[in-house]
Design a protein around this motif. Sequence first.
Motif, short mmCIF file in Angstrom:
data_model
loop_
_atom_site.label_atom_id
_atom_site.label_comp_id
_atom_site.label_asym_id
_atom_site.label_seq_id
_atom_site.Cartn_x
_atom_site.Cartn_y
_atom_site.Cartn_z
N HIS A 96 -46.81 17.59 35.26
CA HIS A 96 -48.05 17.02 34.75
C HIS A 96 -49.02 16.71 35.90
O HIS A 96 -50.21 17.00 35.81
CB HIS A 96 -47.76 15.75 33.95
CG HIS A 96 -48.99 15.10 33.42
ND1 HIS A 96 -49.63 14.09 34.09
CD2 HIS A 96 -49.72 15.32 32.29
CE1 HIS A 96 -50.70 13.71 33.41
NE2 HIS A 96 -50.77 14.45 32.31
N TRP A 131 -50.41 19.91 37.20
CA TRP A 131 -51.38 20.47 36.24
C TRP A 131 -52.71 19.73 36.37
O TRP A 131 -53.78 20.34 36.39
CB TRP A 131 -50.85 20.35 34.81
CG TRP A 131 -51.93 20.46 33.78
CD1 TRP A 131 -52.45 19.47 33.02
CD2 TRP A 131 -52.65 21.65 33.40
NE1 TRP A 131 -53.42 19.94 32.20
CE2 TRP A 131 -53.58 21.28 32.41
CE3 TRP A 131 -52.60 22.97 33.81
CZ2 TRP A 131 -54.44 22.19 31.82
CZ3 TRP A 131 -53.47 23.88 33.21
CH2 TRP A 131 -54.37 23.48 32.24
N TYR A 132 -52.64 18.42 36.49
CA TYR A 132 -53.85 17.62 36.54
C TYR A 132 -54.61 17.80 37.85
O TYR A 132 -55.83 17.94 37.87
CB TYR A 132 -53.51 16.14 36.33
CG TYR A 132 -54.71 15.27 36.21
CD1 TYR A 132 -55.48 15.26 35.05
CD2 TYR A 132 -55.10 14.45 37.27
CE1 TYR A 132 -56.60 14.46 34.94
CE2 TYR A 132 -56.22 13.65 37.17
CZ TYR A 132 -56.97 13.66 36.01
OH TYR A 132 -58.08 12.87 35.91
N LEU A 161 -48.54 25.24 40.54
CA LEU A 161 -47.91 25.79 39.34
C LEU A 161 -48.07 27.30 39.30
O LEU A 161 -49.09 27.84 39.73
CB LEU A 161 -48.57 25.21 38.08
CG LEU A 161 -48.39 23.73 37.81
CD1 LEU A 161 -49.19 23.34 36.58
CD2 LEU A 161 -46.94 23.38 37.61
N ARG A 218 -49.40 27.70 34.03
CA ARG A 218 -50.75 27.16 33.86
C ARG A 218 -51.38 27.72 32.60
O ARG A 218 -52.02 27.00 31.85
CB ARG A 218 -51.62 27.48 35.07
CG ARG A 218 -51.19 26.79 36.34
CD ARG A 218 -52.18 27.00 37.46
NE ARG A 218 -53.43 26.31 37.22
CZ ARG A 218 -53.59 25.00 37.36
NH1 ARG A 218 -52.60 24.25 37.72
NH2 ARG A 218 -54.75 24.44 37.13
N ILE A 256 -49.74 26.07 29.47
CA ILE A 256 -50.23 24.70 29.27
C ILE A 256 -51.66 24.73 28.76
O ILE A 256 -52.03 24.00 27.83
CB ILE A 256 -50.12 23.88 30.57
CG1 ILE A 256 -48.65 23.67 30.93
CG2 ILE A 256 -50.83 22.55 30.44
CD1 ILE A 256 -48.43 23.06 32.30
N ARG A 257 -52.48 25.58 29.34
CA ARG A 257 -53.87 25.71 28.89
C ARG A 257 -53.93 26.13 27.43
O ARG A 257 -54.73 25.62 26.66
CB ARG A 257 -54.60 26.72 29.77
CG ARG A 257 -56.09 26.75 29.54
CD ARG A 257 -56.83 27.73 30.45
NE ARG A 257 -56.35 27.75 31.82
CZ ARG A 257 -55.78 28.80 32.41
NH1 ARG A 257 -55.61 29.93 31.75
NH2 ARG A 257 -55.39 28.74 33.65
N TYR A 289 -58.93 18.12 26.92
CA TYR A 289 -58.93 19.32 27.76
C TYR A 289 -60.34 19.92 27.83
O TYR A 289 -60.78 20.33 28.89
CB TYR A 289 -57.94 20.35 27.21
CG TYR A 289 -57.97 21.64 27.99
CD1 TYR A 289 -57.47 21.70 29.28
CD2 TYR A 289 -58.55 22.79 27.46
CE1 TYR A 289 -57.51 22.87 30.02
CE2 TYR A 289 -58.59 23.96 28.18
CZ TYR A 289 -58.07 23.99 29.46
OH TYR A 289 -58.13 25.16 30.18
#
Length: 122
Positions: A21, A24-25, A75, A80, A83-84, A93
């Motif tokens: 996480h 990703w952020y 990642l 990625r 998750i997107r 998002y």
Amino acid sequence: METVLKLPREERLQLQAEILHSLWYDGAASALRLAHRLGRSSALILECLQDLTEKHYLYIHWPSTESTLQSVYYLRWWLRRAIRQMLKDSPRYRMRLWWELLCREEAGLPNPERITHVAPSP
């Protein structure tokens, strides 16, 4: 990978989820930065990063010559994208994407959509 630090499986998975996480952020981070942000020991973070790298969720984006704790992790593209895809309908998002595009525009960088979607010339 052999476990150096004894950590229950559930807690290890929770920490790995927090690492994913965070990456990703923020996009990319070193083990030291993740340890500071997550409030865990750098040895434990490094062990989880190595485990995630072996599972092909991460790769070392910028290897450090001084210490493995300073290597920068990122990642994998397929993770990625996954998750997107999961978050694409989320208002949070969409707001993050809007913010990133605004920051790119203020920095004078081109919009990534304009680069990849070239209009046909007449």
